[in-house]
Write a protein that holds these residues in place. Structure first.
Motif, mmCIF file in Angstrom:
data_model
loop_
_atom_site.group_PDB
_atom_site.id
_atom_site.type_symbol
_atom_site.label_atom_id
_atom_site.label_comp_id
_atom_site.label_asym_id
_atom_site.label_seq_id
_atom_site.Cartn_x
_atom_site.Cartn_y
_atom_site.Cartn_z
ATOM 1 N N LYS A 3 -10.599 -17.132 3.460
ATOM 2 C CA LYS A 3 -10.795 -17.980 2.296
ATOM 3 C C LYS A 3 -11.487 -17.362 1.290
ATOM 4 O O LYS A 3 -12.342 -16.411 1.514
ATOM 5 C CB LYS A 3 -11.230 -19.161 2.659
ATOM 6 C CG LYS A 3 -10.291 -20.326 3.545
ATOM 7 C CD LYS A 3 -11.024 -21.400 3.891
ATOM 8 C CE LYS A 3 -10.015 -22.395 4.547
ATOM 9 N NZ LYS A 3 -10.635 -23.621 5.020
ATOM 10 N N ASP A 4 -11.069 -17.811 -0.094
ATOM 11 C CA ASP A 4 -12.064 -17.148 -1.233
ATOM 12 C C ASP A 4 -11.903 -15.767 -1.344
ATOM 13 O O ASP A 4 -13.050 -15.112 -1.962
ATOM 14 C CB ASP A 4 -13.558 -17.779 -0.919
ATOM 15 C CG ASP A 4 -13.610 -19.268 -0.841
ATOM 16 O OD1 ASP A 4 -12.783 -19.855 -1.514
ATOM 17 O OD2 ASP A 4 -14.384 -19.566 -0.252
ATOM 18 N N HIS A 6 -9.076 -14.528 -2.887
ATOM 19 C CA HIS A 6 -8.018 -14.230 -3.866
ATOM 20 C C HIS A 6 -8.575 -14.845 -5.381
ATOM 21 O O HIS A 6 -9.178 -15.960 -4.966
ATOM 22 C CB HIS A 6 -6.836 -14.869 -3.600
ATOM 23 C CG HIS A 6 -6.145 -14.062 -2.503
ATOM 24 N ND1 HIS A 6 -5.606 -12.974 -2.419
ATOM 25 C CD2 HIS A 6 -6.022 -14.529 -1.285
ATOM 26 C CE1 HIS A 6 -5.336 -12.469 -1.400
ATOM 27 N NE2 HIS A 6 -5.315 -13.513 -0.530
ATOM 28 N N PRO A 7 -8.276 -14.321 -6.442
ATOM 29 C CA PRO A 7 -8.758 -14.907 -7.671
ATOM 30 C C PRO A 7 -8.047 -16.274 -8.035
ATOM 31 O O PRO A 7 -6.843 -16.450 -7.406
ATOM 32 C CB PRO A 7 -8.129 -13.701 -8.730
ATOM 33 C CG PRO A 7 -7.506 -12.800 -8.127
ATOM 34 C CD PRO A 7 -7.636 -13.078 -6.416
ATOM 35 N N GLU A 8 -8.729 -17.105 -8.651
ATOM 36 C CA GLU A 8 -8.125 -18.227 -9.020
ATOM 37 C C GLU A 8 -7.388 -18.394 -10.196
ATOM 38 O O GLU A 8 -7.017 -19.621 -10.595
ATOM 39 C CB GLU A 8 -9.365 -19.664 -8.948
ATOM 40 C CG GLU A 8 -10.119 -19.467 -7.344
ATOM 41 C CD GLU A 8 -9.159 -20.227 -6.726
ATOM 42 O OE1 GLU A 8 -8.489 -21.086 -6.745
ATOM 43 O OE2 GLU A 8 -9.232 -19.924 -5.246
ATOM 44 N N ASN A 9 -7.761 -17.519 -10.982
ATOM 45 C CA ASN A 9 -6.955 -17.765 -12.175
ATOM 46 C C ASN A 9 -5.887 -17.157 -12.634
ATOM 47 O O ASN A 9 -5.633 -16.427 -13.750
ATOM 48 C CB ASN A 9 -8.400 -17.130 -13.419
ATOM 49 C CG ASN A 9 -8.388 -15.627 -13.022
ATOM 50 O OD1 ASN A 9 -8.208 -15.151 -12.159
ATOM 51 N ND2 ASN A 9 -8.937 -15.011 -13.990
ATOM 52 N N TYR A 10 -4.835 -17.311 -11.785
ATOM 53 C CA TYR A 10 -3.432 -16.883 -12.206
ATOM 54 C C TYR A 10 -2.982 -17.751 -13.142
ATOM 55 O O TYR A 10 -3.014 -18.711 -13.025
ATOM 56 C CB TYR A 10 -2.827 -17.053 -10.943
ATOM 57 C CG TYR A 10 -2.971 -15.695 -9.819
ATOM 58 C CD1 TYR A 10 -2.320 -14.645 -10.081
ATOM 59 C CD2 TYR A 10 -3.307 -16.164 -8.721
ATOM 60 C CE1 TYR A 10 -2.595 -13.639 -9.358
ATOM 61 C CE2 TYR A 10 -3.578 -14.993 -7.738
ATOM 62 C CZ TYR A 10 -3.027 -13.908 -7.841
ATOM 63 O OH TYR A 10 -3.341 -12.940 -7.232
ATOM 64 N N ARG A 11 -2.153 -17.137 -14.146
ATOM 65 C CA ARG A 11 -1.694 -17.835 -15.551
ATOM 66 C C ARG A 11 -0.744 -16.952 -16.029
ATOM 67 O O ARG A 11 -0.638 -15.901 -15.700
ATOM 68 C CB ARG A 11 -2.839 -18.319 -16.262
ATOM 69 C CG ARG A 11 -3.309 -16.981 -17.230
ATOM 70 C CD ARG A 11 -4.906 -17.223 -17.328
ATOM 71 N NE ARG A 11 -5.429 -16.220 -18.316
ATOM 72 C CZ ARG A 11 -5.585 -14.846 -17.984
ATOM 73 N NH1 ARG A 11 -5.530 -14.434 -16.672
ATOM 74 N NH2 ARG A 11 -6.040 -14.123 -18.667
ATOM 75 N N LYS A 27 3.125 -13.644 -14.423
ATOM 76 C CA LYS A 27 1.764 -14.316 -14.011
ATOM 77 C C LYS A 27 0.806 -13.251 -13.838
ATOM 78 O O LYS A 27 0.932 -12.067 -13.370
ATOM 79 C CB LYS A 27 1.780 -15.298 -12.758
ATOM 80 C CG LYS A 27 2.461 -16.472 -12.850
ATOM 81 C CD LYS A 27 2.506 -17.341 -11.824
ATOM 82 C CE LYS A 27 3.081 -18.664 -11.933
ATOM 83 N NZ LYS A 27 2.878 -19.471 -10.558
ATOM 84 N N THR A 29 -3.782 -12.027 -13.645
ATOM 85 C CA THR A 29 -5.557 -12.392 -13.799
ATOM 86 C C THR A 29 -6.241 -11.576 -14.688
ATOM 87 O O THR A 29 -7.184 -11.468 -14.725
ATOM 88 C CB THR A 29 -5.826 -12.159 -12.381
ATOM 89 O OG1 THR A 29 -5.842 -10.970 -12.026
ATOM 90 C CG2 THR A 29 -5.313 -13.239 -11.437
#
Length: 92
Positions: A3-4, A6-11, A27, A29
């Motif tokens: 867990k924790d 991978h980056p959270e800010n995929y956009r 997509k 980061t």
């Protein structure tokens, strides 16, 4: 899977090939401060020098892109080392 990690800010991000102005969305980061409007929606912008739409391997066309005048800078820098044709013949 841990867990924790991978980056959270995929956009969705707009990538723009500066040699031919092609834009594609994917997509990412990638951090960027610039934005670009595509189809009425504003996306973060990442500028590329070359992409699949301009690279000779993918296009099958050899194309010289000299965006920064690098060739002229090189020629001017080493012009002083070249011998004039007439002087070179006199030395022989």
């Amino acid at each position: 899977m841990r867990k924790d990690i991978h980056p959270e800010n995929y956009r969705l991000v707009a990538f723009k090939d500066m040699s031919n102005d092609d834009v594609f969305l994917t997509k990412s980061t990638a951090d960027t401060k610039e934005t670009l409007e595509v189809d009425g929606v504003e996306y973060p912008l990442v500028k590329l020098e070359i992409s699949r739409t301009s690279h000779p391997f993918y296009t099958g066309k050899a194309k010289l892109v000299d965006t920064a005048g690098r060739i002229d800078k090189f020629k001017n820098k080493y012009k002083k080392f070249s011998k004039p044709a007439a002087a070179a013949q006199e030395e022989e």
